[in-house]
Scaffold this motif. Structure first.
Motif, PDB file in Angstrom:
ATOM      1  N   ALA A  24       0.821  -1.216   0.000  1.00 44.72           N
ATOM      2  CA  ALA A  24       0.000   0.000   0.000  1.00 44.72           C
ATOM      3  C   ALA A  24       0.856   1.267   0.000  1.00 44.72           C
ATOM      4  O   ALA A  24       0.392   2.330  -0.378  1.00 44.72           O
ATOM      5  CB  ALA A  24      -0.929  -0.004   1.201  1.00 44.72           C
ATOM      6  N   ALA A  25       2.135   1.156   0.409  1.00 49.98           N
ATOM      7  CA  ALA A  25       2.995   2.335   0.500  1.00 49.98           C
ATOM      8  C   ALA A  25       4.191   2.296  -0.435  1.00 49.98           C
ATOM      9  O   ALA A  25       4.982   3.226  -0.469  1.00 49.98           O
ATOM     10  CB  ALA A  25       3.496   2.497   1.933  1.00 49.98           C
ATOM     11  N   THR A  26       4.359   1.216  -1.223  1.00 48.84           N
ATOM     12  CA  THR A  26       5.554   1.055  -2.058  1.00 48.84           C
ATOM     13  C   THR A  26       5.168   0.681  -3.487  1.00 48.84           C
ATOM     14  O   THR A  26       4.299  -0.151  -3.703  1.00 48.84           O
ATOM     15  CB  THR A  26       6.469  -0.044  -1.485  1.00 48.84           C
ATOM     16  OG1 THR A  26       6.718   0.242  -0.114  1.00 48.84           O
ATOM     17  CG2 THR A  26       7.781  -0.121  -2.228  1.00 48.84           C
ATOM     18  N   ARG A  27       5.845   1.310  -4.455  1.00 50.53           N
ATOM     19  CA  ARG A  27       5.652   0.984  -5.874  1.00 50.53           C
ATOM     20  C   ARG A  27       7.004   0.749  -6.524  1.00 50.53           C
ATOM     21  O   ARG A  27       7.974   1.433  -6.240  1.00 50.53           O
ATOM     22  CB  ARG A  27       4.948   2.119  -6.613  1.00 50.53           C
ATOM     23  CG  ARG A  27       3.508   2.310  -6.191  1.00 50.53           C
ATOM     24  CD  ARG A  27       2.738   3.158  -7.168  1.00 50.53           C
ATOM     25  NE  ARG A  27       2.428   2.481  -8.399  1.00 50.53           N
ATOM     26  CZ  ARG A  27       1.426   1.623  -8.571  1.00 50.53           C
ATOM     27  NH1 ARG A  27       0.651   1.308  -7.575  1.00 50.53           N
ATOM     28  NH2 ARG A  27       1.197   1.080  -9.744  1.00 50.53           N
ATOM     29  N   GLU A  28       7.042  -0.218  -7.407  1.00 51.36           N
ATOM     30  CA  GLU A  28       8.215  -0.473  -8.239  1.00 51.36           C
ATOM     31  C   GLU A  28       7.982   0.252  -9.562  1.00 51.36           C
ATOM     32  O   GLU A  28       6.913   0.148 -10.152  1.00 51.36           O
ATOM     33  CB  GLU A  28       8.361  -1.973  -8.470  1.00 51.36           C
ATOM     34  CG  GLU A  28       9.570  -2.360  -9.273  1.00 51.36           C
ATOM     35  CD  GLU A  28       9.680  -3.868  -9.435  1.00 51.36           C
ATOM     36  OE1 GLU A  28      10.783  -4.316  -9.766  1.00 51.36           O
ATOM     37  OE2 GLU A  28       8.673  -4.572  -9.263  1.00 51.36           O
ATOM     38  N   TRP A  46       6.315   5.621   0.470  1.00 55.62           N
ATOM     39  CA  TRP A  46       5.840   6.604   1.439  1.00 55.62           C
ATOM     40  C   TRP A  46       6.260   6.105   2.810  1.00 55.62           C
ATOM     41  O   TRP A  46       6.012   4.962   3.172  1.00 55.62           O
ATOM     42  CB  TRP A  46       4.314   6.752   1.368  1.00 55.62           C
ATOM     43  CG  TRP A  46       3.831   7.110   0.003  1.00 55.62           C
ATOM     44  CD1 TRP A  46       3.006   6.381  -0.788  1.00 55.62           C
ATOM     45  CD2 TRP A  46       4.154   8.291  -0.753  1.00 55.62           C
ATOM     46  NE1 TRP A  46       2.792   7.029  -1.975  1.00 55.62           N
ATOM     47  CE2 TRP A  46       3.486   8.194  -1.986  1.00 55.62           C
ATOM     48  CE3 TRP A  46       4.939   9.400  -0.506  1.00 55.62           C
ATOM     49  CZ2 TRP A  46       3.586   9.185  -2.958  1.00 55.62           C
ATOM     50  CZ3 TRP A  46       5.037  10.382  -1.484  1.00 55.62           C
ATOM     51  CH2 TRP A  46       4.362  10.273  -2.679  1.00 55.62           C
ATOM     52  N   THR A  47       6.921   6.970   3.588  1.00 55.18           N
ATOM     53  CA  THR A  47       7.470   6.536   4.871  1.00 55.18           C
ATOM     54  C   THR A  47       6.757   7.124   6.079  1.00 55.18           C
ATOM     55  O   THR A  47       6.849   6.571   7.167  1.00 55.18           O
ATOM     56  CB  THR A  47       8.964   6.883   4.966  1.00 55.18           C
ATOM     57  OG1 THR A  47       9.115   8.291   4.803  1.00 55.18           O
ATOM     58  CG2 THR A  47       9.759   6.138   3.911  1.00 55.18           C
ATOM     59  N   SER A  48       6.066   8.262   5.916  1.00 54.60           N
ATOM     60  CA  SER A  48       5.364   8.855   7.051  1.00 54.60           C
ATOM     61  C   SER A  48       4.286   9.803   6.545  1.00 54.60           C
ATOM     62  O   SER A  48       4.273  10.192   5.383  1.00 54.60           O
ATOM     63  CB  SER A  48       6.335   9.603   7.965  1.00 54.60           C
ATOM     64  OG  SER A  48       6.961  10.650   7.268  1.00 54.60           O
ATOM     65  N   MET A  59      -8.359   3.533   9.581  1.00 53.25           N
ATOM     66  CA  MET A  59      -8.931   3.061   8.316  1.00 53.25           C
ATOM     67  C   MET A  59      -7.923   3.094   7.167  1.00 53.25           C
ATOM     68  O   MET A  59      -8.237   2.671   6.067  1.00 53.25           O
ATOM     69  CB  MET A  59     -10.158   3.900   7.951  1.00 53.25           C
ATOM     70  CG  MET A  59     -11.335   3.690   8.876  1.00 53.25           C
ATOM     71  SD  MET A  59     -12.787   4.622   8.358  1.00 53.25           S
ATOM     72  CE  MET A  59     -13.194   3.816   6.810  1.00 53.25           C
ATOM     73  N   HIS A  60      -6.711   3.591   7.401  1.00 54.40           N
ATOM     74  CA  HIS A  60      -5.705   3.670   6.344  1.00 54.40           C
ATOM     75  C   HIS A  60      -5.230   2.268   5.964  1.00 54.40           C
ATOM     76  O   HIS A  60      -5.033   1.414   6.831  1.00 54.40           O
ATOM     77  CB  HIS A  60      -4.497   4.494   6.805  1.00 54.40           C
ATOM     78  CG  HIS A  60      -4.804   5.939   6.996  1.00 54.40           C
ATOM     79  ND1 HIS A  60      -3.828   6.854   7.282  1.00 54.40           N
ATOM     80  CD2 HIS A  60      -5.952   6.643   6.949  1.00 54.40           C
ATOM     81  CE1 HIS A  60      -4.367   8.050   7.392  1.00 54.40           C
ATOM     82  NE2 HIS A  60      -5.652   7.937   7.201  1.00 54.40           N
ATOM     83  N   ARG A  61      -5.032   2.036   4.677  1.00 54.24           N
ATOM     84  CA  ARG A  61      -4.498   0.753   4.217  1.00 54.24           C
ATOM     85  C   ARG A  61      -3.060   0.585   4.653  1.00 54.24           C
ATOM     86  O   ARG A  61      -2.651  -0.496   5.043  1.00 54.24           O
ATOM     87  CB  ARG A  61      -4.594   0.671   2.694  1.00 54.24           C
ATOM     88  CG  ARG A  61      -6.002   0.549   2.190  1.00 54.24           C
ATOM     89  CD  ARG A  61      -6.075   0.440   0.695  1.00 54.24           C
ATOM     90  NE  ARG A  61      -4.759   0.209   0.107  1.00 54.24           N
ATOM     91  CZ  ARG A  61      -4.479   0.321  -1.167  1.00 54.24           C
ATOM     92  NH1 ARG A  61      -5.398   0.651  -2.011  1.00 54.24           N
ATOM     93  NH2 ARG A  61      -3.273   0.107  -1.612  1.00 54.24           N
ATOM     94  N   ALA A  62      -2.265   1.626   4.553  1.00 54.52           N
ATOM     95  CA  ALA A  62      -0.871   1.591   5.005  1.00 54.52           C
ATOM     96  C   ALA A  62      -0.798   2.324   6.332  1.00 54.52           C
ATOM     97  O   ALA A  62      -1.205   3.475   6.437  1.00 54.52           O
ATOM     98  CB  ALA A  62       0.040   2.261   3.979  1.00 54.52           C
ATOM     99  N   LYS A  63      -0.301   1.667   7.340  1.00 56.13           N
ATOM    100  CA  LYS A  63      -0.210   2.252   8.686  1.00 56.13           C
ATOM    101  C   LYS A  63       1.093   3.036   8.816  1.00 56.13           C
ATOM    102  O   LYS A  63       2.086   2.540   9.318  1.00 56.13           O
ATOM    103  CB  LYS A  63      -0.287   1.162   9.754  1.00 56.13           C
ATOM    104  CG  LYS A  63      -1.492   0.259   9.631  1.00 56.13           C
ATOM    105  CD  LYS A  63      -2.783   1.023   9.770  1.00 56.13           C
ATOM    106  CE  LYS A  63      -3.975   0.085   9.714  1.00 56.13           C
ATOM    107  NZ  LYS A  63      -5.181   0.716   9.303  1.00 56.13           N
TER     108      LYS A  63
END
Length: 96
Positions: A24-28, A46-48, A59-63
């Motif tokens: 949810a927070a990383t894309r190649e 995305w880190t923060s 409710m966020h997919r990436a915590k």
């Protein structure tokens, strides 16, 4: 936001060829420069969080944690609001 620049020629002419979600927070990402033709592979992560959005954090997919700067700003704002809600502790002089 500025466009990423090509590490080979320095131009901002990168175009994405393929992008795949890894989480949810990383894309190649695979990209190519329109000027010099170099082909690139990398990751976007995305880190923060800098601020809360409309959804509550649970409710966020990436915590993602709040960034340290956002945490400091939140604490400052809470302290300032608390100080404003306290009664004024100045002495009354009795001068009418």
């Amino acid at each position: 936001m500025t466009a990423p620049t090509c590490p080979a020629c320095g131009e901002s002419a990168l175009i994405t060829r393929t992008s795949r979600a890894q989480s949810a927070a990383t894309r190649e990402v695979y990209a190519q420069c329109k000027v010099c033709g170099v082909q690139l592979h990398g990751w976007i992560e995305w880190t923060s969080r800098l601020a809360d959005g409309l959804l509550p954090p649970d409710m966020h997919r990436a915590k993602l944690p709040m960034s340290p700067a956002a945490e400091r700003q939140r604490a400052f704002n809470m302290h300032r609001a608390q100080r404003r809600s306290e009664p004024d502790k100045q002495l009354q002089l009795g001068i009418d």
